[in-house]
Design a protein around this motif. Structure first.
Motif: not given
Lengths: 347, 289
Positions: B54-64, B71-72, B264-270
């Motif tokens: 499921t992509l739900q975790n990523y959806v929650n992450l980007f919606r919150n 991140i900023g 995963v997001l932290l890795m991608i952003v880095t």
């Protein structure tokens, strides 16, 4: 020499054999095989030191060698569950607080234990016993205050009064217990902490939050805050360490904290682990822990010195008002409450 | 010299690389892949997590919006610390590289010394310095100032200063290594031909040191992006940075799938920020050639 066995000799020998067998059969399992290292996952610092000082020598008599794996509870819980998913266990005994222990037991990561396995368990206070863990020490959540800075409170609700404005501090690592206390003060119940949300948002501007118990103690010490919520045992340690604080059990009912020990399902040394749990419940070890650490014994065969009991214990009336949380609700809602605390209250 | 793999010598070389490669695969690649897989699972408080896709975790992450600011703030702290480390580290590294003093090794040890102190100890030092009735407060009170109005603990500034103090020695050491390999007769030649010290720095020294600046910037940026102890201790519980946020999700909330998605997001952003920084510095370097 005659090989004949007369009736008296036969009966005597049979009796001795039966006694020997029954002793062997009913003796706790660890008595036969509790040898070698027992890896005990526990908190570092004082807790680890006192385990080494008071428990390890008693366990050693049964052949169990205490080996500490010290760290924080969250890391221990994570490790236990991650390993259990792969039928592994790097720890033979794990220590956790009541609700965390209930959570990992619900996930099937612990072995069931009984008085047969651990003889000293029969002395454990009945209200603290669980089928999957042995209670080790306990205390309760109290209001810790500096009488020179704030008036003596009697309830959690008092902290919302103007007398305490800007003098209230919370420890971040105690976030769930702070939420429960706020809920208790504002109409919540063991299965519903929702009233805490509005109450905490109301006090947000008039309170401070510190990352740990130690930084909260430091804030009390410097007078940056005058009141906080903490375990009575720790308040006792703080006062002993020179921080000018007293404590009181809130009229809404103190939340007990029990530090428990359980055996991971896939422990490599189950007899040793049982011997270690038995040693933890030993009267001498329990007395040592209470005296040194300020937490109360969890067994009925230990009498503390009266001055110590006066400072650490809860009165009959306070005990009758103990707040018993719904552990299942607590564990199911933990993630949501953490997010609320971080994003709404602190955010 | 390039050695083809499928020759006797190539195979022998590959065999020598195998242990290191195996270690990287087992200790880095495999856990990362497991983490990526977990990020697609579903959180369940009673079962820890349910295996699914499921992509739900990523959806929650980007919606919150909370995590947008996490991140900023992480990127801004990392970016500013990196730029400041270059600005403050370059003169020190230059001096260390140029000095003929017999005490040079003492200066180098003094630079490295903070690295010998653990992050927790260093943060504790800053707490004693910046905290309520800490050294700074007492000093200000001594000058008759109200110390409470200068409480820097639990602020953006405290985290920035603490993070910078952690990464500055790394930057100095990397820059010093690069600067020592620059032929300083070029500097003298420039000066002989009438270049001002500013021109010598901007047109000769800095361009030649850019590979080191680039390497140092990437390393420091990655360290800052993943900082845990400093923001946790100096920023206070309300401070928003990625590493403390994902630690909370994994170990306190026990929400492994969401924590894994954050990781995963932290890795991608880095990785993206590092690629961008490297590209910018490489382009700057090539314009000087």
């Amino acid at each position: 020499m005659s090989n004949a066995i007369d009736r008296r000799t036969f009966l005597t020998n049979s009796g001795l054999a039966a006694l020997g067998y029954s002793t062997w059969a009913t003796a706790p399992n660890f008595a036969n095989a509790a040898t070698g290292n027992v890896v005990v996952g526990t908190w570092g610092g004082d807790y680890e030191n006192f385990l080494k000082q008071y428990v390890a020598p008693i366990a050693a008599k049964d052949g169990a060698v205490f080996v500490a794996a010290a760290g924080g509870e969250p890391a221990r819980e994570t490790k236990l569950l991650a390993e259990a998913k792969r039928s592994l266990a790097s720890m033979d005994v794990v220590s956790m607080t009541t609700e965390t222990m209930a959570s990992v037991a619900e996930k099937g990561a612990l072995l069931e234990i009984s008085d047969q396995d651990i003889p000293n368990l029969k002395h454990a206070l009945p209200q603290l016993k669980r089928p999957y863990s042995a209670p080790h020490i306990y205390s309760g959540l109290v209001i810790v205050f500096n009488p020179k800075l704030v008036p003596k409170p009697s309830s959690y609700a008092d902290l919302w009064k103007d007398d305490y404005a800007s003098k209230v501090g919370f420890a971040d690592n105690m976030f769930y217990y702070n939420i429960i206390a706020a809920a208790q003060a504002h109409g919540g119940n063991p299965s519903d902490y929702e009233p805490a949300k509005k109450a905490l948002l109301d006090i947000k501007k008039r309170s401070k939050v510190y990352p740990s118990n130690e930084t909260t103690a430091n804030a009390l010490h410097t007078g940056e805050i005058g009141v906080t919520l903490m375990w009575r045992a720790r308040a006792f340690q703080w006062a002993k360490g020179g921080i000018p604080v007293e404590n009181v059990a809130a009229s809404e009912g103190a939340l007990p904290i029990v530090f428990e020990f359980g055996i991971p399902k896939f422990s490599k040394n189950i007899p040793g682990a049982k011997a270690m749990l038995n040693a933890m419940l030993d009267a001498e070890a329990q007395r040592g822990f209470a005296t040194a650490m300020g937490y109360l014994p969890t067994v009925d065969n230990v009498e503390l010195p009266s001055d110590l009991r006066e400072k650490l214990d809860f009165s009959e009336e306070e005990r009758s008002r103990f707040f018993s949380p719904d552990l299942q609700y607590m564990n199911r809602q933990r993630a949501e409450w953490l997010n609320w605390w971080k994003q709404e209250f602190l955010g | 010299m390039y050695t083809p793999i499928f020759t006797k010598r190539g195979l022998r070389t590959s065999a020598l690389l195998a242990p290191a490669l195996a270690l990287v695969l087992i200790a880095l690649v495999l856990p990362t892949l497991i983490l990526v897989r977990y990020s697609f699972n579903k959180f369940d408080p009673s079962e820890l997590m349910i295996e699914t896709i499921t992509l739900q975790n990523y959806v929650n992450l980007f919606r919150n919006s909370y995590f947008h600011s996490v991140i900023g703030i992480t990127i801004s702290i990392a970016g500013l610390s990196t730029v400041s480390a270059i600005a403050l580290g370059f003169p020190v590294a230059y001096r260390l590289a140029r000095t003929q003093s017999r005490y040079k090794s003492v200066f180098v040890i003094a630079t490295v010394f903070p690295l010998l102190v653990g992050n927790v100890v260093r943060a504790a030092g800053w707490m004693a310095f910046l905290g309520h009735k800490g050294f700074l407060g007492v000093l200000l009170a001594w000058f008759g100032m109200e110390s409470d109005s200068f409480n820097l603990m639990n602020t953006w500034a405290a985290v920035f200063v603490g993070t910078l103090s952690v990464v500055l020695p790394f930057m100095i050491l990397i820059l010093q290594g690069v600067l020592e390999n620059i032929d300083f007769s070029l500097e003298e030649a420039g000066a002989n031909l009438g270049a001002s010290p500013f021109d010598v720095f901007t047109k000769i020294i800095f361009p030649l040191a850019l590979p080191g600046v680039s390497a140092g910037a990437v390393l420091v940026f990655i360290l800052c992006m993943n900082a845990y102890t400093t923001p946790f201790l100096l920023g206070g519980p309300a401070f928003k940075m990625m590493a403390p946020a994902l630690y909370q999700q994994i170990t306190v909330a026990m929400n492994w799938p969401f924590g894994a998605a954050l990781a995963v997001l932290l890795m991608i952003v880095t990785v993206i920020a590092t690629i961008i920084a490297s590209a910018v510095l490489r382009r700057a370097s090539s314009t000087y050639k």
